[in-house]
Design a protein around this motif. Structure first.
Motif, short mmCIF file in Angstrom:
data_model
loop_
_atom_site.label_atom_id
_atom_site.label_comp_id
_atom_site.label_asym_id
_atom_site.label_seq_id
_atom_site.Cartn_x
_atom_site.Cartn_y
_atom_site.Cartn_z
N LYS A 34 0.98 -1.35 -0.07
CA LYS A 34 -0.11 0.33 0.57
C LYS A 34 0.51 1.57 0.08
CE LYS A 34 -3.22 -0.45 2.57
NZ LYS A 34 -4.26 0.04 3.79
N ARG A 35 2.21 1.27 0.77
CA ARG A 35 2.60 2.72 0.75
C ARG A 35 3.39 2.82 -0.56
NH1 ARG A 35 4.02 0.48 6.10
NH2 ARG A 35 5.95 -0.23 5.52
N MET A 36 4.14 1.42 -1.23
CA MET A 36 4.14 1.63 -2.28
C MET A 36 3.51 2.53 -3.38
SD MET A 36 7.25 -1.42 -3.95
CE MET A 36 6.05 -2.53 -3.30
N GLN A 37 2.47 1.99 -3.72
CA GLN A 37 1.18 1.91 -4.39
C GLN A 37 1.59 3.40 -4.25
OE1 GLN A 37 -2.35 2.75 -3.38
NE2 GLN A 37 -3.05 2.66 -5.95
N ARG A 38 0.94 4.09 -3.18
CA ARG A 38 -0.04 5.24 -3.00
C ARG A 38 1.45 6.56 -2.92
NH1 ARG A 38 -1.55 3.83 3.08
NH2 ARG A 38 -3.92 3.42 2.23
N SER A 39 3.02 6.21 -3.32
CA SER A 39 4.02 6.93 -3.36
C SER A 39 4.17 6.90 -4.61
CB SER A 39 4.78 6.17 -2.52
OG SER A 39 5.86 5.08 -3.57
N PHE A 40 3.46 6.23 -5.33
CA PHE A 40 3.49 6.92 -6.55
C PHE A 40 1.94 7.39 -7.13
CE2 PHE A 40 2.08 6.65 -11.05
CZ PHE A 40 2.97 7.05 -11.62
N PRO A 43 1.20 11.47 -5.15
CA PRO A 43 2.94 12.84 -6.19
C PRO A 43 2.27 12.93 -7.94
CG PRO A 43 4.28 11.12 -4.80
CD PRO A 43 3.22 11.01 -4.94
N MET A 44 2.37 12.23 -7.94
CA MET A 44 0.90 12.41 -9.69
C MET A 44 -0.19 12.66 -9.57
SD MET A 44 3.14 11.41 -11.97
CE MET A 44 4.62 10.91 -12.13
N ALA A 45 -1.03 12.37 -8.74
CA ALA A 45 -2.40 13.05 -8.57
C ALA A 45 -2.45 14.69 -8.71
CB ALA A 45 -3.33 12.52 -7.32
N ALA A 46 -0.66 15.01 -7.17
CA ALA A 46 -0.55 16.59 -7.16
C ALA A 46 -0.46 17.26 -9.01
CB ALA A 46 0.03 16.37 -5.45
N VAL A 96 1.12 2.40 -15.18
CA VAL A 96 1.08 0.21 -15.38
C VAL A 96 2.84 0.20 -15.81
CG1 VAL A 96 0.79 -1.42 -17.48
CG2 VAL A 96 -0.95 1.04 -16.73
N SER A 97 3.43 0.87 -15.62
CA SER A 97 4.60 1.05 -15.93
C SER A 97 5.16 -0.28 -14.41
CB SER A 97 5.58 1.45 -16.90
OG SER A 97 6.71 0.59 -16.21
N PHE A 98 4.96 1.54 -14.01
CA PHE A 98 5.60 1.47 -12.22
C PHE A 98 4.57 -0.32 -11.35
CE2 PHE A 98 4.74 2.28 -8.07
CZ PHE A 98 5.11 2.48 -6.89
N ALA A 99 3.62 -0.17 -11.91
CA ALA A 99 2.92 -1.67 -11.27
C ALA A 99 3.42 -3.16 -11.29
CB ALA A 99 0.82 -1.17 -12.01
N ASN A 100 3.14 -3.09 -12.62
CA ASN A 100 4.03 -3.91 -13.51
C ASN A 100 5.52 -3.97 -12.70
OD1 ASN A 100 1.89 -4.38 -15.14
ND2 ASN A 100 2.97 -4.31 -16.48
N ARG A 101 6.19 -3.49 -12.33
CA ARG A 101 7.45 -4.00 -11.93
C ARG A 101 7.88 -3.68 -10.65
NH1 ARG A 101 10.05 0.89 -12.43
NH2 ARG A 101 9.35 2.00 -13.20
#
Length: 121
Positions: A34-40, A43-46, A96-101
């Motif tokens: 969850k932390r990893m997902q939120r870390s992306f 910031p992208m949403a902001a 998508v790339s971040f999630a895959n990796r």
């Protein structure tokens, strides 16, 4: 690498097929996911919201700037508007790339552990 609590049948009735989903959700592995997902995502949403509101505010309060011609009938406002679409696709592809990796391997690990626990119950 499972670092969660025991995945045995709890007495509280919070399980299905012998898996304690509350314990899974509270596990270090799941919390890390969850932390990893939120870390992306955050910031992208902001970034995107700031970019979007900058576009809207410039269109509302700086029409002379937005109507400056760049090439022929192409204006800064038009380029920024098209940039909104491009940014949306770029952020989507980056996620998508971040999630895959990064996310999918951890999620697969959690799923495999749950399937093993379910098979043993």
């Amino acid at each position: 690498m499972w670092q969660g609590g025991p995945m045995t049948r709890p007495t509280t009735g919070d399980s299905v097929h012998g898996i304690d989903y509350v314990a899974v959700e509270e596990s270090d592995t799941f919390q890390g996911l969850k932390r990893m997902q939120r870390s992306f995502v955050f910031p992208m949403a902001a970034f995107f919201l700031i970019w979007y509101f900058a576009y809207v505010l410039l269109a509302a309060f700086a029409p002379d700037f937005m109507s400056q011609r760049v090439w022929g009938d192409i204006t800064i406002g038009l380029l920024m508007g098209l940039g909104q679409f491009v940014t949306t696709f770029v952020i989507t592809m980056a996620y998508v790339s971040f999630a895959n990796r990064r996310l999918d391997p951890v999620a697969s690990e959690i799923r495999e552990e749950l399937e093993k626990a379910d098979a043993h119950s």
